[in-house]
Design a protein around this motif. Structure first.
Motif, PDB file in Angstrom:
ATOM      1  N   ARG A  35      48.658  37.460  33.066  1.00 38.58           N
ATOM      2  CA  ARG A  35      47.205  37.636  33.221  1.00 38.58           C
ATOM      3  C   ARG A  35      46.813  39.109  33.108  1.00 38.58           C
ATOM      4  O   ARG A  35      45.809  39.449  32.488  1.00 38.58           O
ATOM      5  N   LEU A  64      51.205  36.271  36.986  1.00 39.79           N
ATOM      6  CA  LEU A  64      50.386  37.455  37.287  1.00 39.79           C
ATOM      7  C   LEU A  64      50.497  38.494  36.175  1.00 39.79           C
ATOM      8  O   LEU A  64      49.502  39.075  35.740  1.00 39.79           O
ATOM      9  N   GLY A  99      44.375  41.365  45.301  1.00 44.61           N
ATOM     10  CA  GLY A  99      43.429  40.418  44.708  1.00 44.61           C
ATOM     11  C   GLY A  99      42.611  41.048  43.595  1.00 44.61           C
ATOM     12  O   GLY A  99      42.718  42.243  43.307  1.00 44.61           O
ATOM     13  N   GLU A 100      41.809  40.196  42.954  1.00 43.94           N
ATOM     14  CA  GLU A 100      40.990  40.623  41.818  1.00 43.94           C
ATOM     15  C   GLU A 100      40.135  41.867  42.162  1.00 43.94           C
ATOM     16  O   GLU A 100      40.200  42.889  41.488  1.00 43.94           O
ATOM     17  N   LYS A 107      40.962  45.868  41.077  1.00 43.10           N
ATOM     18  CA  LYS A 107      40.020  46.602  40.221  1.00 43.10           C
ATOM     19  C   LYS A 107      39.523  47.860  40.928  1.00 43.10           C
ATOM     20  O   LYS A 107      39.393  48.912  40.314  1.00 43.10           O
ATOM     21  N   MET A 148      41.305  48.095  35.013  1.00 44.27           N
ATOM     22  CA  MET A 148      40.090  48.668  34.472  1.00 44.27           C
ATOM     23  C   MET A 148      40.096  48.647  32.944  1.00 44.27           C
ATOM     24  O   MET A 148      39.087  48.372  32.304  1.00 44.27           O
ATOM     25  N   LEU A 149      41.239  48.907  32.377  1.00 43.16           N
ATOM     26  CA  LEU A 149      41.334  48.962  30.911  1.00 43.16           C
ATOM     27  C   LEU A 149      41.626  47.571  30.351  1.00 43.16           C
ATOM     28  O   LEU A 149      42.205  46.714  31.027  1.00 43.16           O
ATOM     29  N   GLU A 150      41.244  47.381  29.107  1.00 41.67           N
ATOM     30  CA  GLU A 150      41.416  46.090  28.446  1.00 41.67           C
ATOM     31  C   GLU A 150      42.897  45.708  28.367  1.00 41.67           C
ATOM     32  O   GLU A 150      43.768  46.564  28.189  1.00 41.67           O
ATOM     33  N   ALA A 151      43.164  44.419  28.544  1.00 44.69           N
ATOM     34  CA  ALA A 151      44.538  43.922  28.462  1.00 44.69           C
ATOM     35  C   ALA A 151      45.064  44.100  27.038  1.00 44.69           C
ATOM     36  O   ALA A 151      44.374  43.765  26.079  1.00 44.69           O
ATOM     37  N   ASN A 197      37.005  40.805  30.642  1.00 50.45           N
ATOM     38  CA  ASN A 197      37.061  39.556  31.405  1.00 50.45           C
ATOM     39  C   ASN A 197      37.767  39.753  32.737  1.00 50.45           C
ATOM     40  O   ASN A 197      38.419  40.768  32.967  1.00 50.45           O
ATOM     41  N   GLU A 198      37.643  38.749  33.572  1.00 50.10           N
ATOM     42  CA  GLU A 198      38.382  38.743  34.820  1.00 50.10           C
ATOM     43  C   GLU A 198      39.888  38.775  34.529  1.00 50.10           C
ATOM     44  O   GLU A 198      40.334  38.240  33.517  1.00 50.10           O
ATOM     45  N   ILE A 199      40.631  39.376  35.440  1.00 56.55           N
ATOM     46  CA  ILE A 199      42.085  39.352  35.295  1.00 56.55           C
ATOM     47  C   ILE A 199      42.607  37.967  35.680  1.00 56.55           C
ATOM     48  O   ILE A 199      43.483  37.400  35.015  1.00 56.55           O
ATOM     49  N   GLY A 200      42.082  37.451  36.770  1.00 60.09           N
ATOM     50  CA  GLY A 200      42.568  36.173  37.282  1.00 60.09           C
ATOM     51  C   GLY A 200      43.569  36.351  38.405  1.00 60.09           C
ATOM     52  O   GLY A 200      44.503  35.556  38.554  1.00 60.09           O
ATOM     53  N   LEU A 201      43.386  37.429  39.190  1.00 59.85           N
ATOM     54  CA  LEU A 201      44.264  37.591  40.354  1.00 59.85           C
ATOM     55  C   LEU A 201      43.727  36.743  41.502  1.00 59.85           C
ATOM     56  O   LEU A 201      42.515  36.659  41.699  1.00 59.85           O
ATOM     57  N   ARG A 207      38.128  46.684  30.226  1.00 61.12           N
ATOM     58  CA  ARG A 207      38.397  45.259  30.388  1.00 61.12           C
ATOM     59  C   ARG A 207      37.090  44.478  30.406  1.00 61.12           C
ATOM     60  O   ARG A 207      36.143  44.882  31.079  1.00 61.12           O
TER      61      ARG A 207
END
Lengths: 124, 444, 489
Positions: free
Chosen positions: B121, B118, B341-342, B346, B242-245, C45-49, C43
């Motif tokens: 990701r 997790l 969850g996703e 978010k 919300m913000l880029e990884a 792409n999907e995170i993948g949670l 962001r």
């Protein structure tokens, strides 16, 4: 269990072996050492070009529960390392004196201070 | 209360088996010159009295649930769903220990493997350890990792969380000269202020930074990589909904405080630090790591792995001294993330963001209050009180049940009239209006 | 092949769209939201949670919980870890709203209860250990060691003494040398003699560059160091400091205090001695105590009691090493320890230690004929034994795995390093004679199997959720997250 100690190699007190070939010295760990360490899972080889004095830590060999330093048996410059061990560190277990070699040094040392097979055999 | 089970007669029997007459003889190997001379006869309290004592102590506190709190500073009040509390409080997890015998600890090992997945990701990284003490100490360990790889300066902003800066200084006691504090430009780090001639080991970028501002990680990582240095990102995990990884912005290591992920405020701890790295750092990273393998029957299972990095094997040559970590807090975070969850995560992230912006806009419309910087921020922002004494403004708000924010003068000389406001999903539209109305009244 | 539901990872669960947090949509306007931030910050792409229903989530983690050995469900004689029963009252107290929802940056007026608890626990630890002041900042034992060694480092620096050497016995916990080297000290390991510190070896290291001698007492062989007073004197007369690793303090409460033995610094593992739960590896808490000459070096801030029982943060420690972590320590863990101390009182703490010693000696006596006990004298709260070459001829690892089949957690194995094939057994005081007797009879049965059916040990465990796991494979081909390539092996 007795481990194999080939006649044509030189040995150290710390269980490295050396095969001299002209000015080149190939280094690995002995059958006894691989047996004590059990399954090797990772080898951290020296960088090519690195210069060692005899007795310096040159590489690290790891099993699941042990990290063991490998000492340069003689002084010299690393000319090549066994990259096969990256993918298959178990070669040290299956063929310690052959495919399980670890690195090669360019050296002027002829290994007079090292043990011969008979004296190393007594040690283990 | 006591938790020793033996009756007098059983004690007699056991002493006899051992071959000693009494307790005195049992501990005869302890020399008399060091034996306790103090009076150790204070009795324990009854359970009901212990409860009473601590309930009274708890009542001495004014928890944020009874007021409206806008306190952040690295630790945030989020709603924790009941299911997270219940699952993370299961005694099978709570009263176990490190998974030295993996066959009897598959539950926690799988839970931590899932946690690692997790976090990877969320941060966009390759490898995660299974937790560290907290955000500040995981940053300190990341810096030590960078320094071992390449000596040089460690660049960080004045707006790196002040506690993190302090902890970094403590850990680098032997040589603080590598630490280089960068003066930000209008709140953010820019390469113009970086040293030009020095060897650089790492650039630390906290985003959002201590003042809540989002930093430009891409340009900082490009600058660092061009000099053979690494980029260490410090992030609030909730912002990553919300913000880029950071992994997609060039970060080599990502660390931070995990508390916002389902862990209660608990006056500063226990929380957990997370540490995620790119693959090449895998064997240099401190902390326990769970890996997948198979059992004798070929079935999937999990073990602690790459243990030769650790102190119990390599002793003084270990990559760190860490032993106990914060596994339970990490498990809690995994449960929380899986529960939201996703979509839910978010939504959470966006709601924190949006509510913070709503409040900032409202407050900025009040004469006598201005934002300290006008830069993109996540859920936290600093404001300045003009013309009035900030202490009395904040205490007036507090009398109206609002913990308005964290005063910045305790960290920065040049922020004497400024304070930091954090907003999470726990605040309703009515709460925000109330804050605005009271502030308007106080500043009028 | 599809993984059965009960064995799936979160990421293999198919359900989607059941995320459990819906925002207050009236406030959320996606377009407006996006306009507030440059798009390159967002962001892509999907995170993948995973997305699970609450019911499925509960089933997932409840099943995981069922694959655990824990103190609540199993005897857990893990040496040097003090896996004693964790009182339930501590869980209830720590979940009081007034504690759980206290923010670390609240005004002092709003958190008087928290500050008072911290102050009182520090005082209590002073009495238990015979020290002059404590800090609650360190998060764990190893973190406490680091704290103490940084204090030593600063102390010598202020005295302008070049002392770079930390000495540890070969039986010490791995954290001791690791902490010392993290601190920049040169680590020297000295051998043990009959399970205790070799005085001659220590003497040789008592040189002018000696900074700190680190010791666990009782040591990892479970023996009280009989020369403890002269050990501390020797170190002091060489100008060094003595550090007490509190991992084994559970043997000594009310019996002997490290401060009285001559130790200058120490840490206490609240998650061991003070019965706070171990949490599957943490959180712990490792408060550090010091004698008067080192108080000014402790981390800041600390809680000060003022007039009228008002508690305030103070930074008045001129020599301070700084902060060891963000905020003030693992408050929730400290709180549970404080509850434990109040519940037991000093008399109960002493009873706990005496009973811990009783239980360990009882087990040792019952097992010493069938197993080899290398240091066979009265032990403290734990002892070390090894398989006997004739009476219990097996590898320690196999015995440990076989114990799991009987629903007993294995002891600490292959530690201390000074004893080959060692098993380190710490029953703790909370275990009944019945539990201990059952452990003995299981060990006897395993010894019998070792003689007559050795394959049972090699194959063990057979009754756990997974059989013996391949650690070599895990290390050769690290799969550290879901989706990493798995070697078909």
């Amino acid at each position: 269990m007795s481990s194999s100690v080939p006649e044509d190699l030189k040995y150290t007190q710390t269980h490295e072996w050396v095969r001299f070939n002209g000015s080149k010295a190939v280094v690995g760990i002995t059958d006894h050492a691989q047996h004590e360490l059990t399954d090797i899972v990772f080898v951290e080889p020296p960088k090519t070009g690195k210069i060692f004095e005899a007795g310096n830590v040159a590489a690290v060999v790891e099993s699941v529960k042990v990290a063991s330093d490998i000492y340069a048996p003689v002084s010299g410059t690393v000319t090549s390392v066994n990259t096969e061990l990256e993918k298959n560190p178990g070669l040290i277990n299956s063929d310690p004196y052959g495919k399980g070699w670890i690195f090669e040094l360019e050296t002027t040392d002829t290994g007079e201070n090292l043990l011969d097979a008979a004296s190393y055999g007594k040690l283990v | 209360m006591h938790f020793t089970p033996h009756s007098e007669s059983i004690i007699e029997e056991m002493l006899k088996t051992i071959g000693v007459l009494n307790f005195e003889e049992l501990i005869r190997t302890v020399p008399s010159q060091v034996r306790c001379r103090e009076n150790w006869d204070e009795p324990g309290l009854k359970e009901s009295d212990v409860r009473k004592k601590y309930r009274n102590l708890a009542e001495e506190n004014e928890p944020v649930t009874r007021i409206q709190s806008y306190l952040g500073g690295g630790v945030y009040e989020h709603f924790i769903p009941s299911v997270v509390n219940h699952l993370a409080s299961r005694p099978e997890f709570v009263t176990s220990y490190t998974q030295y015998q993996p066959e009897s600890n598959q539950g926690m090992l799988q839970g931590l493997f899932e946690y690692q997945t997790l976090l990877c990701r969320l941060t966009g990284m390759d490898v995660s350890n299974s937790s560290h003490y907290d955000g500040a100490t995981s940053l300190a360990e990341a810096v030590l990792m960078a320094l071992r790889n390449k000596p040089g300066k460690i660049l960080y902003s004045k707006y790196l969380h002040p506690h993190y800066t302090e902890v970094l200084k403590t850990y680098l006691f032997n040589d603080r000269s590598c630490l280089f504090e960068v003066t930000p430009y209008e709140g953010t780090m820019t390469a113009e202020a970086f040293p030009k001639e020095e060897e650089i080991s790492a650039v630390i970028v906290q985003s959002p930074n201590f003042l809540g501002i989002i930093e430009d990680m891409i340009s900082l990582s490009e600058w660092a990589h061009a000099r053979g240095a690494v980029l260490i990102a410090v992030v609030n995990p909730v912002s990553l909904g919300m913000l880029e990884a950071p992994g997609n912005l060039g970060a080599d290591m990502v660390v931070g405080e995990g508390q916002p992920l389902g862990n209660s405020l608990s006056f500063g701890g226990p929380y957990f630090g997370f540490m995620c790295v790119k693959k090449e750092w895998m064997r240099k990273m401190p902390g326990r790591i769970v890996g997948q393998t198979a059992d004798k029957a070929g079935r999937r299972g999990f073990v602690l792995t790459l243990q030769t990095r650790e102190q119990h094997i390599r002793r003084e040559k270990a990559v760190s001294n860490i032993c106990s970590n914060e596994a339970l807090c990490a498990l809690r975070a995994a449960i929380y993330l899986a529960y939201l969850g996703e979509t839910g995560f978010k939504n959470l992230s966006e709601e924190c963001f949006e509510k913070a912006h709503l409040l900032q806009e409202k407050l900025s419309s009040i004469p006598g209050l201005v934002p300290v910087y006008n830069k993109p921020f996540f859920n936290e922002f600093a404001v300045r009180i003009k013309h009035k004494k900030i202490a009395s403004v904040l205490s007036k708000l507090r009398r109206n049940q609002i913990a308005a924010g964290i005063r910045l003068n305790q960290f920065y000389h040049d922020h004497a009239n400024d304070f930091l406001i954090a907003v999470t999903e726990t605040k309703t539209a009515e709460n925000l209006d109330y804050y605005y109305e009271i502030m308007k009244e106080v500043l009028a | 092949m599809k993984v059965p539901l009960s064995e799936q990872l979160l990421f293999e669960k198919a359900a989607s769209g059941s995320g459990q947090f819906s925002a207050e949509h009236s406030l959320l306007n996606r377009e407006k939201l996006v306009s507030r931030v440059p798009s390159f910050f967002l962001r892509k792409n999907e995170i993948g949670l995973p997305e699970l229903s609450e019911r499925d989530l509960v089933m997932h983690y409840t099943r995981l919980a069922g694959r655990m050995f824990s103190v609540d469900s199993h005897f857990y004689p893990l040496g040097s870890c003090t896996m004693k029963y964790n009182p339930k009252i501590s869980e209830d107290v720590s979940s009081e709203e007034g504690f759980q929802y206290a923010h670390p940056f609240q005004n002092e007026d709003d958190v008087q209860g928290c500050l008072q608890m911290m102050h009182e626990l520090e005082q209590r630890l002073n009495v238990i250990c015979g020290m002059d002041a404590f800090t609650l900042q360190p998060s764990a034992g190893a973190h406490g060691e680091l704290t103490a060694l940084l204090i030593a480092r600063k102390y010598f620096k202020d005295r302008k003494e070049e002392r770079i050497k930390v000495v540890v016995p070969d039986s010490s916990h791995g954290t001791n040398p690791a902490s010392a080297s993290l601190c920049g000290f040169h680590v020297v390991t000295i051998p043990s003699l009959n399970g205790e510190v070799d005085m001659a070896a220590l003497e040789r290291e008592c040189t002018s560059d000696l900074a700190v001698f680190m010791l666990t007492n009782p040591n990892t062989a479970g023996l009280f160091e009989k020369n403890i007073v002269s050990i501390c004197e020797k170190v002091h007369s060489a100008g060094g400091l003595t550090y007490y690793d509190g991992a084994n303090l559970n043997a000594l409460m009310g019996i002997a205090r490290p401060g009285d033995m001559g130790f200058d610094l120490l840490h206490v593992n609240l998650h061991k001695t003070m019965a706070t739960p171990h949490g599957g590896g943490g959180p712990g808490s490792g408060p550090v105590g010091v004698k008067a000459h080192l108080v000014s070096y402790l981390p800041v801030p600390f809680v000060e009691k003022k007039k009228d029982d008002v508690y305030k943060w103070s930074y008045k420690r001129p020599g301070t090493i700084g902060m060891m972590k963000s905020f003030w320590g693992n408050f929730g863990v400290a709180l549970k320890a404080a509850v434990y101390c109040d519940a037991l009182g000093f008399s109960g703490l002493k009873q706990a230690s005496l009973t811990a010693v009783l239980n360990a000696n009882y087990l040792k006596k019952k097992l010493e004929d069938t197993f080899t006990v290398p240091f066979n004298e009265l032990c403290m709260h734990e002892f070390v034994m090894t398989p006997h070459p004739e009476k219990s001829p097996a590898k320690t690892l196999d015995m440990a795995k076989r114990l799991l089949d009987f629903g007993i957690h294995a002891p600490t194995v292959y530690f201390p390093l000074t004893v080959k094939e060692s098993m380190m057994i710490e029953p703790t005081e909370t275990e009944s004679k019945d539990t201990l007797d059952e452990f003995v009879s299981v060990m006897m049965q395993i010894a019998d199997e070792a003689r007559n059916q050795p394959e049972k040990l090699h194959d063990a465990p057979l009754t756990t959720y997974r059989q013996r796991l391949d650690e070599v494979r895990a290390a050769r081909n690290p799969v550290l997250k879901y989706g990493d390539p798995v070697d078909p092996a």
